[in-house]
Design an enzyme around this catalytic site. Structure first.
Site, PDB file in Angstrom:
ATOM      1  N   ASP A 227     -18.712   9.306  -0.501  1.00  0.00           N
ATOM      2  CA  ASP A 227     -17.163   8.851  -0.857  1.00  0.00           C
ATOM      3  C   ASP A 227     -17.550   7.843  -1.966  1.00  0.00           C
ATOM      4  O   ASP A 227     -18.613   7.267  -1.962  1.00  0.00           O
ATOM      5  CB  ASP A 227     -16.539   8.414   0.216  1.00  0.00           C
ATOM      6  CG  ASP A 227     -14.824   8.124  -0.310  1.00  0.00           C
ATOM      7  OD1 ASP A 227     -14.683   8.138  -1.517  1.00  0.00           O
ATOM      8  OD2 ASP A 227     -14.155   7.867   0.840  1.00  0.00           O
TER       9      ASP A 227
HETATM   10  C1  BGC Z   1     -11.217   7.727  -1.548  1.00  0.00           C
HETATM   11  C2  BGC Z   1     -11.686   9.170  -1.911  1.00  0.00           C
HETATM   12  C3  BGC Z   1     -11.430   9.458  -3.241  1.00  0.00           C
HETATM   13  C4  BGC Z   1     -12.526   8.667  -3.979  1.00  0.00           C
HETATM   14  C5  BGC Z   1     -12.405   8.729  -5.650  1.00  0.00           C
HETATM   15  C6  BGC Z   1     -12.316   6.751  -2.567  1.00  0.00           C
HETATM   16  O1  BGC Z   1     -11.758   5.541  -2.080  1.00  0.00           O
HETATM   17  O2  BGC Z   1     -11.546   7.202   0.039  1.00  0.00           O
HETATM   18  O3  BGC Z   1     -10.909   9.833  -0.987  1.00  0.00           O
HETATM   19  O4  BGC Z   1     -11.886  10.795  -3.667  1.00  0.00           O
HETATM   20  O5  BGC Z   1     -12.098   7.234  -3.729  1.00  0.00           O
HETATM   21  O6  BGC Z   1     -10.984   8.147  -6.039  1.00  0.00           O
END
Ligand code: BGC
Length: 759
Positions: A227
């Site tokens: 993530d």
């Molecule tokens: C989120 C993800 C997301 C990623 C990119 C993170 O903060 O938890 O779900 O895909 O950011 O935006």
């Protein structure tokens, strides 16, 4: 790309460079080595493609906002998920996006999780099946998905720091099972590991999770990315099986990787595995890249249709559908400004937002009064009075209520489960007029409804995507017969939720003390009143269920079914007994009566949606296998189903079981106790192997003691027999005349029997 050749030619620095993003959204590109770039974008229910690294989170391309996962989960319609996925896949091809960052399948442990609107269900079976269908849709367009957030990310508070602590059974049965199904049924191109730690170890460094379970057990061979910002120790991460760090670290980790390989702290083979997975992903996308058109208007129609299939009718005291000649007073800011999506990384720059007010004209005669605003908890006396006056002049009152944007979002949790107080106050005022009152809800997760008993209709629209206004009006006026059912329980109050006492944890550790008893598994087992149960939803027609059949290999079940060898076919007839065409979601639960383990009173193991015209009968079929009956037995680190009785239940919801059939199952061999001087006699009596030894010895002893040849164990008085079960075998030397040598020889005999079986 000739990946084998490229692997041989890459320098260590180039390898280190490839295993992280080179911007927030791009990966790859080493021109000299012939490696192109790929682009990734959020996800999960629309395309949030951002142009540059510096773009602000809400600054993304014009795209279609499909209903959120909380909504589409209620459709229980795998074909619909596939259709949405296909549309998203085409959009990705058109926009040159190789991977869409979704679906998100974390379990809704508490209604308070700020991100529940993005998640599918409190039930891992639903989460797994629905996400697999979506993934198959996206990937049918030669575009990848990123199944996220792996794993046990069930709160936003301290999401990047806290540890989700639980036993392995809970992890496997509740928090991993949805991922497992999706991996096995749809093989997502990528997975995204979560921010949190699990039992103390960051998901991004968790070898047990990323390699032992995901790859070695489930057979996954795609790519695991982090993530965004979830990497703490990159070197540990690579060794654990985390291929790609997103976004990059500004080169910091590249240098660390090079140094770790050079000093032997990181095996180059581990780095090579990660590099190869990155290259495979790039190749997979580019080898099938094609021209496609992002047809926003067409996809908008899919979004409207998806919401029509997802809306849940929770209450209807003969008030819906509204007739075209009835005068309605539409009240509430959400009617004009619908809340149709949640905040954070899933936020779409929506193409065509349709409010109920903007299409109401084509349905009937209406007035619109704001009453309360859509974005806060403020209502002046004047606003309230205007709403009451409007209601006085109407035949029916429809209140568009819901949670303002700031109430639920990624990155923080809700602190309570209530609507803004002004909404409840106005609803109470309107109820005083003795007019029929219908509430339409716009929320990403359950809310308390203090007025539920008194209103005449409740329509749960969830966060229904950009076409929500049109879909809601069609349901209100009966142009669409509602067919959604809840993929989560609505407790009466937040305190009823099983995680309530430990949610958010303390000292950065969240003890999942309710274990496997999440959602209906808890409420149903406790026989506890809920506001609306899991699987519940009404229709404008009625359905009758009959003719439940359970068979193996085409013949009705007779005798014990060997679930390790045979699949069980279950079918049930459903008849539309009303006078409107409609769809019904038929649910199959299994109730374990073997008492081999602590289990919920029942668990969902099948669901199907069927469309029926008035008077029409259709048949719904399910297939059950070993896993439908099994629980995760930590004693053997495997899925286990005991032999004995199980009830197959067919229900309209988890609380409305209409047909049942009890079957006998020949399950797995009993798990034998560890034999030593401390083993309890009762544990020895639970299986035939050790039981026979114990009975033989006891018989000998009783006969010796009583001096009679005729005495049997069964002649022992029941109280003594019952008390015996909790005695460690060693106590026989204290409480009977047996010598230590005699007890030791019994233990040796028991060991021998047990070893014979395991040989
Ligand atoms: C989120 C993800 C997301 C990623 C990119 C993170 O903060 O938890 O779900 O895909 O950011 O935006």
């Amino acid at each position: 790309m000739d990946i084998d050749k490229i692997m041989k030619e890459l320098t260590l620095a180039e390898k280190a460079y490839l295993v992280s993003g080179n911007s927030s959204w791009t990966v790859g590109r080493i021109e000299g080595a012939g490696i192109p770039e790929i682009f990734v974008s959020d996800g999960p229910y629309g395309l949030r493609k951002q142009d540059t690294d510096t773009a602000e989170i809400y600054d993304s391309i014009d795209a279609v906002a499909f209903p959120t996962s909380a909504a589409t989960a209620s459709s229980f319609d795998k074909d619909l998920m596939f259709e949405i996925g296909t549309a998203l896949g085409k959009e990705c091809q058109a926009e040159d996006v190789a991977v869409i960052l979704g679906p998100a399948v974390n379990i809704k442990r508490s209604p308070l999780c700020g991100r529940n609107f993005e998640y599918i269900s409190e039930d891992p079976y639903v989460a797994g099946e629905m996400s697999a269908a979506l993934i198959n849709g996206v990937q049918s367009q030669d575009v990848g998905t990123s199944l996220k957030h792996f794993a046990a990310n069930n709160q936003e508070t301290e999401r990047m720091y806290a540890s989700s602590d639980m036993d392995e059974r809970t992890l496997r049965e509740i928090y991993l099972a949805g991922f497992e199904t999706a991996v096995k049924k749809s093989d997502p191109w990528t997975l995204m590991c979560s921010y949190n730690r699990i039992n103390g170890t960051y998901a991004s460094e968790n070898k047990w999770l990323l390699t032992d379970v995901l790859r070695d057990e489930w057979g996954y061979d795609g790519l695991v990315m982090s993530d965004w910002g979830a990497v703490s120790d990159r070197i540990k991460g690579i060794a654990a099986g985390l291929d790609l760090e997103m976004p990059g670290s500004g080169g910091v980790n590249d240098a660390r990787i090079v140094e770790a390989v050079e000093t032997g702290k990181l095996a180059e083979e581990d780095l090579d595995k990660a590099v190869r997975n990155v290259l495979n992903l790039i190749e997979k996308y580019h080898s099938k890249k094609r021209e496609e058109v992002f047809d926003r208007d067409k996809d908008h129609e899919i979004a409207v249709h998806a919401e029509e299939e997802s809306i849940v009718l929770l209450k209807n005291e003969d008030v819906l559908p509204i007739k075209a000649d009835e005068k309605i007073a539409i009240i509430g800011g959400f009617a004009d400004n619908p809340r149709f999506q949640g905040g954070g990384s899933s936020h779409i720059n929506a193409h065509n937002i349709v409010s109920a007010v903007s299409v109401a004209d084509s349905f009937g005669s209406f007035t619109y009064t704001e009453g309360f605003p859509y974005d806060g908890d403020r209502m002046s006396d004047e606003m309230k009075q205007q709403a009451v006056e409007a209601a006085k002049n109407a035949d029916k009152v429809v209140v568009f209520a819901g949670l303002p944007d700031a109430y639920e979002s990624e990155a923080y949790d809700r602190s309570h489960m209530r609507l803004p107080e002004c909404q409840n106050i106005l609803i109470d005022e309107l109820l005083k007029l003795s007019k029929p009152v219908i509430i339409v809800l716009h929320n990403g997760s359950p809310v308390e409804m203090p007025w539920a008993e008194y209103v005449d209709g409740i329509v749960e629209a969830y966060l229904g995507g950009e076409g929500v206004g049109e879909a809601v009006m069609k349901v209100l006026y009966g142009k669409v017969n509602p067919s959604g059912k809840l993929a989560e329980s609505f407790p009466k109050k937040v305190e009823d939720n099983p995680s309530y006492l430990s949610y958010l944890g303390q000292n950065h550790r969240c003890n999942y003390s309710e274990g496997i008893f999440v959602g209906y598994r808890y409420y149903d087992t406790k026989k506890m009143d809920v506001l609306f149960p899991f699987g519940f939803g009404l229709s404008y027609t009625t359905f009758n269920y009959s003719n439940l059949k359970v068979s193996v290999g085409g013949s009705a079940v007779s005798g014990a079914v060997d679930i390790n060898a045979d699949k069980i076919a279950v079918s049930v007839d459903v008849t539309n007994t009303g006078n409107m065409a409609g769809k019904e979601i038929v649910q199959l639960y299994i109730s374990d009566k073997t008492k081999a383990a602590i289990r919920p009173v029942h668990e969902l193991k099948g669901f199907e949606k069927i469309a029926l015209n008035p008077g029409e009968t259709g048949t719904v079929s399910f297939e059950l296998d070993k896993r439908s009956f099994a629980w995760f037995n930590e004693a053997i680190s495997d899925w286990y189903a005991a032999g004995g009785e199980y009830v197959i239940e067919i229900g309209k919801s988890s609380r409305d079981i209409v047909l049942t059939e009890t079957i006998e199952v020949k399950g797995d061999a009993p798990v034998l106790p560890v034999i030593d001087m401390d083993v309890q006699i009762g544990d020895l009596l639970k299986n035939d192997i050790t039981k026979n030894v114990v009975l033989r010895v006891m018989k000998e002893e009783i006969q010796k003691f009583s001096g009679s040849d005729g005495l049997e164990v069964t002649d022992m008085d029941p109280m003594t027999y019952a008390m015996l079960q909790y005695l460690p075998i060693r106590t026989l030397r204290s409480f009977t005349h047996m010598t230590n040598e005699r007890v030791e020889s019994i233990v040796a005999a028991l060991k021998e029997e047990v070893e014979k079986v395991s040989r």
